[in-house]
Write an enzyme that holds these catalytic residues in place. Structure first.
Site, PDB file in Angstrom:
ATOM      1  N   GLU A 281       0.602  -1.288  -0.130  1.00  0.00           N
ATOM      2  CA  GLU A 281       0.122  -0.129  -0.086  1.00  0.00           C
ATOM      3  C   GLU A 281       0.934   1.371  -0.043  1.00  0.00           C
ATOM      4  O   GLU A 281       1.932   1.185   0.866  1.00  0.00           O
ATOM      5  CB  GLU A 281      -0.955   0.082   1.157  1.00  0.00           C
ATOM      6  CG  GLU A 281      -1.748  -1.087   1.244  1.00  0.00           C
ATOM      7  CD  GLU A 281      -3.240  -0.941   1.778  1.00  0.00           C
ATOM      8  OE1 GLU A 281      -3.416   0.144   2.521  1.00  0.00           O
ATOM      9  OE2 GLU A 281      -3.847  -2.086   1.885  1.00  0.00           O
TER      10      GLU A 281
ATOM     11  N   HIS B  10      -8.682   1.281   1.312  1.00  0.00           N
ATOM     12  CA  HIS B  10      -8.605   0.913   2.789  1.00  0.00           C
ATOM     13  C   HIS B  10      -9.293   1.890   3.787  1.00  0.00           C
ATOM     14  O   HIS B  10      -8.569   2.351   4.805  1.00  0.00           O
ATOM     15  CB  HIS B  10      -6.795   0.972   3.014  1.00  0.00           C
ATOM     16  CG  HIS B  10      -6.436   0.307   4.309  1.00  0.00           C
ATOM     17  ND1 HIS B  10      -5.139   0.044   4.132  1.00  0.00           N
ATOM     18  CD2 HIS B  10      -7.066  -0.009   5.315  1.00  0.00           C
ATOM     19  CE1 HIS B  10      -4.919  -0.783   5.518  1.00  0.00           C
ATOM     20  NE2 HIS B  10      -6.066  -0.598   6.042  1.00  0.00           N
TER      21      HIS B  10
END
Length: 153
Positions: free
Chosen positions: A91, A110
């Protein structure tokens, strides 16, 4: 569930499964909500192959729990009905990530845990940590940069 007896499950018309691979062929939806282990993915090619072709996989837990390459392959080849991902192994993911162009996946940034209740718990926890610091009882494990800020217990 390790706390529910087989008898209780049978009374509710639930068939107990001893392991993940035994249960996956029966699931219409598999939704992950657990901490990551840092080890091999929980859901890889073997687990995806065990699932129904119509099943939906949801990962709102941690990146790395699902082998993303195996998931992309399973989705593109019709071995899985769909997927929804709120997290990735890396990420932020790169723009070239293959799942971004996969029509059988829904992605979110997220943010699955960002509910009003979660925000309230984080606020209370932050205030509690500040009060604990001033009272001399802050858990040292909560201090990420202790040496940089001169924090000593």
């Amino acid at each position: 569930d390790p706390f529910v007896t087989d008898e209780a499950m049978h009374g509710l018309s639930i068939a107990p499964c001893r392991n993940l691979l035994e249960g996956l062929p029966h699931a219409d939806y598999v939704s992950l909500h657990m901490p990551g282990s840092g080890k091999a993915p929980l859901i890889g090619a073997t687990e995806l192959a065990a699932m129904k072709r119509s099943a939906i996989l949801v990962n709102a837990a941690r990146g790395g729990l699902v082998d993303e390459d195996a998931l992309d392959f399973a989705l593109r080849n019709g071995h899985l009905g769909g997927a929804a991902l709120d997290v990735f192994a890396e990420e932020p993911p790169t723009a070239a990530h293959p799942l971004f162009s996969n029509p059988r996946v829904t992605l979110s940034p997220h943010s699955a845990g960002l509910t009003a209740e979660c925000a309230a718990r984080m606020a209370v926890s932050s205030v509690r940590n500040i009060l604990d610091l001033f009272a001399g009882r802050l858990d040292p494990a909560l201090v990420v940069n202790a040496t940089a800020i001169g924090y000593r217990r």
